[in-house]
Design an enzyme around this catalytic site. Structure first.
Site, PDB file in Angstrom:
ATOM      1  CB  CYS A 409       7.203  17.947 -29.498  1.00 50.90           C
ATOM      2  SG  CYS A 409       6.172  18.943 -28.288  1.00 50.90           S
ATOM      3  NE  ARG A 414       4.082  16.067 -30.876  1.00 48.73           N
ATOM      4  CZ  ARG A 414       4.217  15.945 -32.234  1.00 48.73           C
ATOM      5  NH1 ARG A 414       4.492  14.814 -32.810  1.00 48.73           N
ATOM      6  NH2 ARG A 414       4.736  17.061 -32.831  1.00 48.73           N
TER       7      ARG A 414
END
Length: 456
Positions: A409, A414
């Site tokens: 990410c 994430r």
């Protein structure tokens, strides 16, 4: 004589009024009973053999209304086998109690995405006699009519009937499991519970946390400006300071689960054998009505980790390995876990990352609305999304789960959560590209793409 006739007519009229009122009361009482019946019996019970006969038919849909943990694989509420009926979709009763912006739209879109539509016969199953009723009430309000209910304990008791669970579902734990762990003290084996968030202030932790939990600041495992994990020797010091060994059962959670997944992935890379994350985070714990404390618990150190760090070096990769993955697209995929606008280079997603775009050849793997959210991988209550939904989403974008997959990410948070979910689903040859877009974009010689990729 005239007075006598009037008296008779008056008496007859009075009797008619009394009879009319009595009939009205009887009718009203009957309607009230009917209304009461309709409100308590919203769905007709279905037998096991009938349910089995209709699984897979286009005009039927089987819905698991229990908690996400039960769907994933945990045997809860007296069910003999954990997991869900093979072929079922999920729509948890818990989702109806969540406070969220645009809740009605989210729930409506969820129904459509799972094929739960009013033109079908809908079987709602649970194990506690409550969840299916709650979902039935909601669906009735949405215009559904053909509703059936079923007790999944009957299905689970028959070993000949197929049930599914995720190969590594135990990595994501329900609050009840954490409570049992505390009660039985992990049967004498070492364990630690950590609340994970960014910052030394630990605001959320001090407001309230799982009793006995210790705070971990994500700065203890990563550093700027790239925000990669610390060097292996520093990570080992972090583990020792927090009392973590390779054999410690480590339970992680937070008010926002993303930092917990970041630390979980790093611990697995280091070599901790048993790493768990609370499914749904601290909210799930509170909603289960377990005790909460505000006492600040001190870290307790240990003298040895028990393994050479990293024991699982392939779980997190760096820039050279990411380039190798991009060079072998037939068998490997670098998966972008950022918002669509970040992926196509419309925005960077971060105030401290100026360049926009993506590593040339990376494939979009979905994420959420911005760099702080993962709606594409979470249910409305922030539990893990149905694995079949995730795999179907990836299939549409050309991501083959049998390939070697590395997720990235902006700076790793994430992508770490999605890597953990992929691990829960049992995917092999998976990793986190730690540097992500932040590291890739720092060197202008690294090839970059922008815009919507051409479909070949």
């Amino acid at each position: 004589m005239v007075l006598h006739r009037k008296a008779i007519l008056f008496l007859l009229f009075s009797c008619l009024l009394i009879l009319s009122a009595a009939c009205s009361n009887v009718s009203k009482s009957s309607n009230e009973k009917a209304d009461k019946k309709d409100s308590t019996n919203l769905a007709e019970s279905i037998k096991t053999e009938d349910l089995k006969a209709n699984i897979g038919k286009n005009d039927w849909v089987i819905v698991d209304t229990r908690s996400n943990d039960a769907f994933n694989g945990w045997a809860l509420d007296g069910v003999e086998r954990g997991g869900h009926i093979k072929g079922a979709v999920d729509f948890s009763a818990n989702w109806l109690n969540v406070e969220a912006d645009q809740k009605n739209k989210i729930l409506s879109d969820t129904l459509k995405s799972k094929g739960i539509t009013s033109d079908k016969k809908v079987v709602l199953y649970d194990a506690n006699g409550k969840d299916a009723q709650s979902v039935a009430e909601y669906l009735k309000g949405e215009g559904f009519k053909n509703l059936y209910k079923y007790d999944v304990k009957e299905w689970a008791a028959n070993q000949d009937l197929a049930m599914e669970n995720y190969p590594n579902y135990e990595m994501l734990v329900p609050p009840a499991w954490v409570n049992d762990l505390k009660t039985n003290k992990n049967n004498g084996k070492p364990y630690k519970i950590f609340e994970v968030s960014w910052g030394d202030e630990a605001k959320d932790y001090k407001i309230g946390h799982i009793p006995g939990a210790v705070h971990i600041n994500t700065d203890e495992v990563e550093e700027g400006p790239v925000w990669n994990r610390l060097k292996d020797k520093e990570l080992e010091k972090f583990a020792l300071k927090n009392g973590i060994t390779t054999d410690t059962t480590v339970v992680l959670y937070g008010s926002d689960s993303m930092p917990a997944f970041r630390v979980a992935v790093i611990l697995k890379y280091m070599g901790v054998k048993d790493v768990r994350v609370v499914n749904g985070g601290f909210t799930a714990w509170k909603n289960s009505n377990y005790d909460v404390e505000t006492k600040v618990n001190a870290k307790e150190s240990v003298s040895a980790f028990g393994a050479v760090v990293p024991a699982n070096p392939d779980y997190i990769i760096d820039l050279p390995e990411a380039k190798e993955i991009l060079a072998n697209k037939s068998t490997s995929t670098l998966v972008d876990i950022r918002s669509w606008d970040e992926y196509i280079g419309k925005i960077s997603g971060y105030d401290y990352i100026k360049p926009k775009g993506r590593p040339a050849g990376a494939v979009w793997g979905h994420a959420g609305s911005d760099s702080s959210n993962l709606e594409d991988f979470r249910n409305i209550d922030h539990t893990m999304r149905n694995g079949a939904d995730v795999l179907a989403m990836w299939e549409k974008d050309g991501i083959n789960p049998d390939n070697k997959l590395s997720f990235y990410c902006g700076t790793g948070w994430r992508a770490a959560e999605v890597l953990f979910y992929a691990d829960v689903l049992g995917l092999k040859n998976i990793s986190l590209y730690d540097g992500g877009w932040n590291e890739w974009s720092m060197d202008s010689s690294n090839p970059v793409e922008k815009g919507v990729p051409n479909k070949k």
